[in-house]
Structure formats: structure tokens, C-alpha cells
Design a protein around this motif. Structure first.
Motif, short mmCIF file in Angstrom:
data_model
loop_
_atom_site.label_atom_id
_atom_site.label_comp_id
_atom_site.label_asym_id
_atom_site.label_seq_id
_atom_site.Cartn_x
_atom_site.Cartn_y
_atom_site.Cartn_z
N VAL A 13 30.90 54.25 47.54
CA VAL A 13 32.14 53.96 48.29
C VAL A 13 32.08 52.58 48.92
O VAL A 13 33.07 51.82 48.90
CB VAL A 13 32.37 55.04 49.37
CG1 VAL A 13 33.61 54.70 50.20
CG2 VAL A 13 32.52 56.41 48.73
N ARG A 14 30.96 52.21 49.43
CA ARG A 14 30.85 50.92 50.12
C ARG A 14 31.09 49.76 49.16
O ARG A 14 31.86 48.83 49.44
CB ARG A 14 29.47 50.80 50.76
CG ARG A 14 29.24 49.49 51.50
CD ARG A 14 27.89 49.52 52.23
NE ARG A 14 27.63 48.27 52.88
CZ ARG A 14 27.08 47.21 52.30
NH1 ARG A 14 26.74 47.29 50.98
NH2 ARG A 14 26.86 46.10 52.97
N ASN A 15 30.44 49.84 47.97
CA ASN A 15 30.59 48.75 46.99
C ASN A 15 32.01 48.67 46.45
O ASN A 15 32.60 47.59 46.30
CB ASN A 15 29.60 48.93 45.84
CG ASN A 15 28.16 48.69 46.27
OD1 ASN A 15 27.93 48.08 47.32
ND2 ASN A 15 27.21 49.16 45.48
N TYR A 16 32.56 49.86 46.13
CA TYR A 16 33.93 49.87 45.60
C TYR A 16 34.94 49.35 46.62
O TYR A 16 35.91 48.67 46.29
CB TYR A 16 34.31 51.28 45.17
CG TYR A 16 33.74 51.68 43.83
CD1 TYR A 16 33.59 50.74 42.82
CD2 TYR A 16 33.37 53.00 43.57
CE1 TYR A 16 33.07 51.10 41.59
CE2 TYR A 16 32.85 53.37 42.35
CZ TYR A 16 32.70 52.42 41.36
OH TYR A 16 32.19 52.76 40.14
N THR A 17 34.73 49.63 47.87
CA THR A 17 35.62 49.14 48.93
C THR A 17 35.58 47.62 49.02
O THR A 17 36.60 46.95 49.12
CB THR A 17 35.23 49.76 50.28
OG1 THR A 17 35.33 51.18 50.19
CG2 THR A 17 36.16 49.26 51.39
N LEU A 18 34.35 47.08 48.96
CA LEU A 18 34.21 45.63 49.03
C LEU A 18 34.84 44.95 47.82
O LEU A 18 35.51 43.91 47.93
CB LEU A 18 32.73 45.26 49.13
CG LEU A 18 32.02 45.66 50.43
CD1 LEU A 18 30.53 45.33 50.36
CD2 LEU A 18 32.67 44.96 51.62
N VAL A 19 34.62 45.56 46.62
CA VAL A 19 35.23 44.99 45.40
C VAL A 19 36.75 45.05 45.48
O VAL A 19 37.45 44.10 45.11
CB VAL A 19 34.71 45.74 44.15
CG1 VAL A 19 35.52 45.31 42.92
CG2 VAL A 19 33.24 45.47 43.93
N GLY A 20 37.29 46.15 45.97
CA GLY A 20 38.75 46.29 46.10
C GLY A 20 39.34 45.27 47.05
O GLY A 20 40.39 44.67 46.79
N ILE A 21 38.64 45.06 48.17
CA ILE A 21 39.10 44.05 49.13
C ILE A 21 39.09 42.66 48.49
O ILE A 21 40.02 41.86 48.65
CB ILE A 21 38.23 44.08 50.39
CG1 ILE A 21 38.45 45.40 51.15
CG2 ILE A 21 38.55 42.90 51.30
CD1 ILE A 21 37.52 45.58 52.34
N GLY A 22 38.03 42.37 47.73
CA GLY A 22 37.93 41.06 47.07
C GLY A 22 39.04 40.84 46.05
O GLY A 22 39.66 39.77 46.00
N ILE A 23 39.30 41.88 45.22
CA ILE A 23 40.36 41.76 44.21
C ILE A 23 41.72 41.61 44.88
O ILE A 23 42.56 40.80 44.46
CB ILE A 23 40.34 42.99 43.28
CG1 ILE A 23 39.05 42.99 42.44
CG2 ILE A 23 41.57 42.99 42.37
CD1 ILE A 23 38.90 44.23 41.57
N GLY A 24 41.95 42.39 45.94
CA GLY A 24 43.22 42.28 46.66
C GLY A 24 43.42 40.90 47.25
O GLY A 24 44.54 40.34 47.21
N PHE A 25 42.33 40.32 47.77
CA PHE A 25 42.43 38.97 48.35
C PHE A 25 42.76 37.94 47.27
O PHE A 25 43.60 37.06 47.47
CB PHE A 25 41.11 38.62 49.03
CG PHE A 25 41.06 37.23 49.58
CD1 PHE A 25 41.72 36.90 50.75
CD2 PHE A 25 40.34 36.24 48.91
CE1 PHE A 25 41.68 35.61 51.26
CE2 PHE A 25 40.29 34.94 49.40
CZ PHE A 25 40.97 34.62 50.58
N LEU A 26 42.08 38.06 46.10
CA LEU A 26 42.34 37.12 45.01
C LEU A 26 43.77 37.23 44.49
O LEU A 26 44.44 36.23 44.23
CB LEU A 26 41.35 37.36 43.87
CG LEU A 26 39.89 36.98 44.15
CD1 LEU A 26 39.01 37.37 42.98
CD2 LEU A 26 39.79 35.48 44.42
N LEU A 27 44.27 38.47 44.34
CA LEU A 27 45.65 38.67 43.87
C LEU A 27 46.65 38.10 44.87
O LEU A 27 47.68 37.54 44.48
CB LEU A 27 45.91 40.16 43.63
CG LEU A 27 45.19 40.79 42.43
CD1 LEU A 27 45.47 42.29 42.37
CD2 LEU A 27 45.63 40.11 41.13
N SER A 28 46.36 38.25 46.15
CA SER A 28 47.25 37.69 47.17
C SER A 28 47.30 36.17 47.08
O SER A 28 48.38 35.57 47.18
CB SER A 28 46.77 38.12 48.56
OG SER A 28 46.79 39.52 48.70
#
Length: 313
Positions: A13-28
Motif C-alpha cells: 500500500v505504501r509504495n502504490y500510494t507514492l506511485v499514484g501521487i507521483g503519476i497524479g502530479f505528473l499528469l497535473s
């Protein structure tokens, strides 16, 4: 026998959360850059300068119906019904045109055309006549679009007798010339008149030249609202009688190939192209919106007068 203790290995969960935050930031970031590019990318004005090396005399913002309610005008796209942004754009066009001619020239004959219908050439012709008349100049607008005339309808004037009748000798100047008045500003109008079977030949006739020579003695500016040169050859038949031509391009229907072909025809006919007028510019509207709403009323752009659209001179 000792049982082995099981532990959950997936998902982390921790890794997936960090990856999701990173992808969301890049898409933004990509979205912000894309919006910025679309808003601040090359405008039609820039494209015209780059592709054709032509002078853009003015960029007219979008004219919408909101001004009709705000200004109390019958038509918010014409004359005194214009908002602050459009008014300033047409005044800029007037100023730039004045630099295209020597100060001592007694009368200037301006032709206005476009590539196709719907680019705003008739609206530009009317509003240019109006802002020129605001300086005290004697102005006459001729509806030379003898196939699909619109000036009489826009200004609510009589369509005939008009230019066709005047050129054919069926009517004199006094009966053919009407006056459009808004508040303290007036300019003369010669509407199209009867629709002729041969508009190209009529506009290129010696009678047309004689009519213009007579009008030059009475007016300082004569504006010819011509047909689209990308559709018919009518403007080419009268270009030799003009002192310069304005070409209208509508921003949201800009077509590089069509504009190239139209300019080629004008160049081939020896037309003196003064410059291009870009209409329906959303970019220009946004730039003026805040300034106009803040300062427009205080500088006297409120429209509380009455207009008189008919008459003869």
C-alpha cells in the motif's frame, strides 16, 4: 510441528500510494502545460505574419449579443452598440489606415474583402465607416456585394434605389445616398440596389468609375464592401479604382490554403493590400475583458443615446 507465520507481501500500500501521487502530479503538470500552450500558442495574427509576411492592422475581439442588453442598442455588433474592446480595436484600425496615405490626399477609396462569406467584412466595413465619421470625416459606404448584399439589412435602410441603379443611370446621387446616424455621428450609405445579372461587369464598367469620381468630390473616405475574392472575381474588377484594400480573416475559420490563394489573386491583379484585419478573436476579447469592464464606463462608453437609421442626403 511449528506453523510458519504468514505475512502479506502484496499489494504494498505504501509504495502504490507514492506511485499514484507521483503519476497524479505528473499528469497535473502535463495538463497545466497543455492548457498554457493552447491559450498562449501562436495566434492567427502570428500565423499570418509568419506564413505570409503581411501587416495585421487590427485584431477585433468577438462581438456577441450581450452588448445589446448592456448598451441598449438594436445590434451590439455595430457602431455605437460596440463594447469597449471592439471600439478600441476599430479605432486602432482607423489610426493604422491613416498612416497608409499621405496627409494631403483629398479622398481615399478603400476596398474590403475576404476569402469566404461569414468572416465579418460587412460588419468591418460598417464599423470602420462609423469610427472614421467620428473624427468629422465625410464618409460614404458602398455595398458592392451585389450578389448577397447585407448593408441595408444590417443598418435597416432601403435596399433600393442603390448602387446598381446609380451606375446604370436609373437613379441620381441624391436619391441613391442614404444617411445612417447614431447620436452625433453620421455617414452616408449607398446600398446595393437591384441585384444585377452581371455584377462583375457592372463593377468594372466605365460608369462605375464615373460614379466613384463624382463621389470623390463629396467625400474624404469611400469604403467599398466587396464580395469575397475567394468565391467570385467581383473584387478584382473594381480593385483598379481603389487606393488600397483591406482583407478580413475570421479567427475561427482561418484556412491557410484559402488565404494564400486569395492573396495570390489580389497580388496578381496589382492590388495595394494595406493589411489584414483579424475578426472574432477570443484571445483579444480575454485581454480586454478586465480592462474594459473596469474602465469602460468611466471613459464614457455607456450608450444611452438614440439612433436614426434612415434618411437621404
Amino acid at each position: 510441528m511449528q506453523l510458519l507465520q504468514s505475512a502479506k507481501s502484496s499489494p504494498n500500500v505504501r509504495n502504490y500510494t507514492l506511485v499514484g501521487i507521483g503519476i497524479g502530479f505528473l499528469l497535473s503538470c502535463v495538463g497545466i502545460l497543455l492548457v498554457s500552450f493552447l491559450q498562449n500558442g501562436p495566434s492567427v495574427e502570428d500565423k499570418i505574419r509568419q506564413d505570409f509576411d503581411r501587416l495585421v492592422l487590427a485584431v477585433i475581439p468577438t462581438l456577441n449579443g450581450k452588448d445589446r442588453e448592456q448598451k441598449g442598442s438594436q445590434d451590439g455588433t455595430l457602431c455605437g452598440g460596440l463594447n469597449f474592446a471592439a471600439t478600441e480595436s476599430y479605432k486602432l484600425l482607423r489610426a493604422n489606415i491613416s498612416f497608409c496615405f499621405p496627409p494631403g490626399q483629398e479622398c481615399r477609396v478603400l476596398g474590403i474583402t475576404s476569402s469566404v462569406r461569414g468572416e465579418g467584412k460587412s460588419t468591418t466595413s460598417i464599423n470602420l465607416a462609423y469610427v472614421l465619421a467620428q473624427t468629422g470625416s465625410r464618409v460614404c459606404l458602398l455595398d458592392c456585394d451585389l450578389r448577397i448584399p447585407s448593408v441595408a439589412t444590417k443598418l435597416r435602410l432601403h435596399r433600393k434605389p442603390g448602387l446598381t441603379n446609380l451606375v446604370m443611370g436609373q437613379s441620381g446621387e441624391d436619391k441613391s445616398i442614404q444617411t445612417y446616424t447614431y447620436k452625433d455621428t453620421s455617414f452616408c450609405v449607398i446600398t446595393a440596389g437591384d441585384i444585377p445579372p452581371n455584377p462583375t461587369e457592372l463593377l468594372g464598367s466605365s460608369n462605375m468609375a464615373t460614379v466613384l469620381e463624382a463621389l470623390k468630390k463629396r467625400f474624404q473616405y469611400i469604403i467599398l464592401d466587396l464580395s469575397p475574392v475567394g468565391v467570385v472575381s467581383d473584387p478584382l474588377s473594381v480593385c483598379g479604382l481603389t487606393d488600397g484594400m483591406l482583407f478580413v480573416v475570421r479567427e475561427n475559420v482561418y484556412n491557410r490554403r484559402l488565404l494564400s490563394e486569395s492573396l495570390r489573386m489580389l497580388d496578381g491583379a496589382g492590388v495595394r493590400l494595406l493589411g489584414i484585419v483579424v475578426t472574432n478573436s477570443t484571445m483579444q476579447e480575454k485581454e480586454y475583458r478586465h480592462y474594459g469592464s473596469k474602465y469602460g464606463e468611466s471613459y464614457g462608453y455607456a450608450d444611452t443615446g438614440k439612433e436614426n437609421r434612415s434618411g437621404t442626403t
